[in-house]
Design an enzyme around this catalytic site. Structure first.
Site, mmCIF file in Angstrom:
data_model
loop_
_atom_site.group_PDB
_atom_site.id
_atom_site.type_symbol
_atom_site.label_atom_id
_atom_site.label_comp_id
_atom_site.label_asym_id
_atom_site.label_seq_id
_atom_site.Cartn_x
_atom_site.Cartn_y
_atom_site.Cartn_z
ATOM 1 N N ASP A 158 -1.332 9.812 -5.978
ATOM 2 C CA ASP A 158 -1.578 8.409 -5.429
ATOM 3 C C ASP A 158 -1.977 7.344 -6.510
ATOM 4 O O ASP A 158 -2.685 7.509 -7.112
ATOM 5 C CB ASP A 158 -3.075 8.606 -4.418
ATOM 6 C CG ASP A 158 -3.301 7.365 -3.574
ATOM 7 O OD1 ASP A 158 -2.592 6.564 -3.618
ATOM 8 O OD2 ASP A 158 -4.437 7.361 -3.166
ATOM 9 N N ASP A 163 0.753 -1.265 -0.136
ATOM 10 C CA ASP A 163 0.016 0.022 0.025
ATOM 11 C C ASP A 163 0.999 1.291 -0.143
ATOM 12 O O ASP A 163 1.611 1.553 0.912
ATOM 13 C CB ASP A 163 -0.854 0.043 1.109
ATOM 14 C CG ASP A 163 -1.964 0.998 1.213
ATOM 15 O OD1 ASP A 163 -2.043 1.788 0.399
ATOM 16 O OD2 ASP A 163 -2.620 1.310 2.361
#
Length: 450
Positions: free
Chosen positions: A330, A122
């Protein structure tokens, strides 16, 4: 050496708070690491390069050949509806990170002897953790649980160690004999992990049988864990900007990736993820913009100054969000997310150039869609103005197909305190993060050939 990693990368949605309109696609990837090993540090000379394969690629274990492209997209949207909520934190920001079906699943081993593990990798979180025996509360996983008692290199971190004191959600064991450090993380979708903060050796294997091992990696050995998981993963590998992320612990301070487009032909090719020396982005066409230090330091903040559509510049800094670091880049959020006033201006500018019939998104997720069985022709030039440099979008950065007859703008309005630069905007760019120089660089690249 090629190292296999599996990645499921999903993000974005209608938001953490009510009123959001921010669905994002979900990207899942399989990573192969190519690691050059030196006598001192496996990354010290050539670094490492990974192959990234989209979740819906025929090479992915998740591939379902019976689904149409639009069905796969619809499933991705449903999977990702909890992702963006992590950006608007009412709880302490470090813990407000989504832990969902949508991250990278990374194949690695831990301990000595090395025990296989499969973890969500992540970019929006830091701590590395895996489920451990004896497990008081665990979610289902296919691989055996890691048993720290069987690892010769496993060490609990004492309560008085700096690495324990600096970890925000740490505490001390009530066991006066052991007196070791405990960690706790609670995520935005109420997923959680609790256990011992420890160190051990992490090993990255390869298809040719060679391995690269990294000793004394700080990680969480979780004895109480729960939340939204797919049943194959064992925990999380954090790749964010914080001190305990894998990126930081590898000691290189630099990584980059090159993502292929989502077309059926391109999905059969591998994307690339690089660390260390291999992550340098240089040459003609490179655009570099500063990273802005903000809390939480997990996220990567840039400053967006405006966007030009067909030569007409739409200023962003005169919107509500004027401060430096007003947009998070992101790789886990698929769509680009703008505050409502700016999104409306951006959408109107796109609409003024495209005269096709507008339709509702068949997936019920995106805002501006056109009826078209083919790629839209004669689209306007779109240039994103970051502080220090301009990034010119290509077709695949601007539009996404949601059905056989629908092509939609790959952006959405949200009510966040900042914007999100999603991974569709990264497609066919080599995107490099230099955490030492505190910059992000973009280089137009055919990622299918990179």
């Amino acid at each position: 050496m090629a190292v296999a990693l599996l990645v499921s990368h999903e993000r974005a949605q209608t938001g953490r708070e009510s009123g959001f309109l921010a669905p994002s696609l979900v990207v899942a990837l399989i990573i192969s690491l190519i690691i050059s090993i030196s006598k001192c540090n496996p990354l010290s000379t050539k670094g490492l390069t990974e192959d990234l394969i989209h979740r819906d690629s025929p090479q992915s274990p998740y591939y379902n050949p019976t689904l149409s492209p639009s069905q796969r997209l619809a499933n991705s949207l449903r999977r990702s509806f909890d992702r963006v909520r992590r950006f608007n934190c009412s709880k302490p920001p470090r813990s407000d990170v989504i832990l969902s079906n949508g991250e990278y699943l990374m194949k690695y081993s831990i301990g000595t002897p090395a025990i296989p593990s499969l973890a969500i990798a992540d970019t929006g979180s830091d701590i590395i953790w895996t489920q451990c025996q004896p497990c008081a509360e665990c979610f289902k996983q296919e691989l055996p649980l890691f048993d720290p008692k069987k690892s010769r290199t496993y060490k609990n971190i004492p309560c008085n160690a700096d690495s324990c004191k600096s970890f925000r959600r740490s505490s001390c064991s009530n066991n006066t004999t052991n007196n070791h450090c405990l960690y706790s993380e609670v995520y935005g979708d109420q997923s959680f992990t609790n256990g011992d903060l420890a160190t051990d050796t992490i090993t990255l294997g390869s298809s040719d049988g060679k391995t690269a091992s990294f000793s004394n990696i700080i990680f969480g050995c979780g004895f109480r864990n729960g939340g939204v998981f797919g049943g194959v993963e064992s925990g999380i590998v954090g790749l964010g900007g914080g001190k305990v992320s894998l990126v930081r612990q590898l000691g290189q301070g630099r990584f980059s990736y090159c993502l292929v487009s989502m077309s059926d032909n391109e999905l059969q090719k591998s994307s690339k993820l690089n660390f260390g020396h291999n992550a340098r982005v240089s040459g003609n066409g490179v655009v570099t913009t500063p990273l802005v230090k903000k809390e939480p330091d997990t996220f990567y903040y840039l400053t967006l100054e405006g966007i030009s559509v067909g030569g007409r510049r739409l200023e962003f800094l005169n919107e509500t969000y004027r401060a430096d670091g007003n947009i998070v880049i992101d790789s886990g959020t698929t769509l680009t997310l703008f505050p409502v006033p700016f999104y409306n201006r951006f959408e109107d500018a796109i609409r003024s150039f495209i005269k096709l019939k507008e339709i509702q998104d068949p997936q019920g997720a995106l805002t501006l869609c056109y009826h078209s069985e083919w790629d839209i022709k004669n689209i306007p030039d779109v240039t994103v103005h970051f502080r220090g440099g301009d990034v010119k979008w290509k077709y695949e950065n601007l539009f996404v197909r949601t059905s056989d007859v629908a092509v939609c703008l790959a952006a959405q309005p949200v009510n966040l305190g900042f914007s999100v630069y999603g991974n569709l905007a990264h497609t066919n760019f080599l995107v490099g993060y230099d955490l030492v120089k505190q910059t992000v660089s973009f280089k137009p690249t055919d990622c299918g050939k990179y």
